[in-house]
Design a protein around this motif. Structure first.
Motif, PDB file in Angstrom:
ATOM      1  N   ARG A  73     -48.273   2.143  62.371  1.00 23.40           N
ATOM      2  CA  ARG A  73     -48.618   2.755  61.089  1.00 23.40           C
ATOM      3  C   ARG A  73     -50.100   3.115  61.216  1.00 23.40           C
ATOM      4  O   ARG A  73     -50.919   2.268  61.577  1.00 23.40           O
ATOM      5  CB  ARG A  73     -48.385   1.797  59.930  1.00 23.40           C
ATOM      6  N   HIS A  88     -49.443   6.013  56.074  1.00 23.09           N
ATOM      7  CA  HIS A  88     -49.102   4.698  56.615  1.00 23.09           C
ATOM      8  C   HIS A  88     -47.746   4.180  56.145  1.00 23.09           C
ATOM      9  O   HIS A  88     -47.291   3.137  56.599  1.00 23.09           O
ATOM     10  CB  HIS A  88     -50.203   3.689  56.300  1.00 23.09           C
ATOM     11  N   ASP A 128     -40.808   4.123  52.751  1.00 25.71           N
ATOM     12  CA  ASP A 128     -40.963   3.540  54.080  1.00 25.71           C
ATOM     13  C   ASP A 128     -39.901   4.113  55.014  1.00 25.71           C
ATOM     14  O   ASP A 128     -38.708   4.022  54.737  1.00 25.71           O
ATOM     15  CB  ASP A 128     -40.826   2.024  53.995  1.00 25.71           C
TER      16      ASP A 128
END
Length: 176
Positions: A73, A88, A128
């Motif tokens: 990340r 990230h 994510d």
């Protein structure tokens, strides 16, 4: 987990028999995090990569073994108008990975922006992507040469010859 400085070279994840050196180039990153995964690809640890030499983020992890799954990340500025799209929330593959766990299959969470909105490519997506990304794998790429030795010919007596193999061998009687 104990972290040592390691080396900015070679780029990628390199196992040396005692641990793994991680090195990743980024000219504009503000922070790099190594994400470690178990054999089921569940994230088990995040480690800040603390060392940066000539735009290469690096560290050495003693006792880490081949088979370890990982990804990165990378933190930095999100300014698409200037070419910076650090996000990230997105797990990144190591561009120098020697093995990845599976083929890449597209999932909307892999986009760095929110789809379906006006000027979508200028937005920032916080989903994510790690569950949908393949993971990189540390490998043992050492090779045992047996009793083979370098030819030990001085450079002053060395000739480098470049050839096209088909043209060089097409009239050889032992090659079909």
């Amino acid at each position: 987990m104990r972290i040592l400085p390691g080396s900015p070279y070679p780029i990628g994840a390199t196992w040396d028999g005692r641990g793994v050196n991680f090195a990743l180039f980024s000219a504009n990153a503000e922070k790099v995090v190594l994400c470690l995964f178990d054999e089921h690809e569940a994230e088990v640890e995040r480690i800040n990569v603390p060392y940066n030499t000539n735009q290469v983020w690096h560290m050495y992890v003693p006792d880490m073994r081949p088979g370890q799954l990982y990804g990165y990340r990378v933190y930095g500025e999100y300014a698409p108008e200037r070419g910076h799209r650090f996000n990230h929330y997105k797990l990144l593959l190591d561009p120098y990975a020697k093995v990845i766990t599976k083929p890449i299959v597209f999932h909307e969470s892999q986009l760095g922006y929110r789809g379906g909105v006006h000027n979508a490519d200028l937005t920032f997506d916080r989903h994510d992507s790690a569950p949908y990304m393949p993971k990189c794998k540390v490998v043992d790429d050492t090779f045992y040469w047996g009793r083979d030795l370098p030819p030990n010919i001085p450079w002053s007596e060395t000739m480098i010859y470049e050839t096209h193999m088909k043209g060089f061998t097409m009239l050889h009687p032992d090659i079909p």
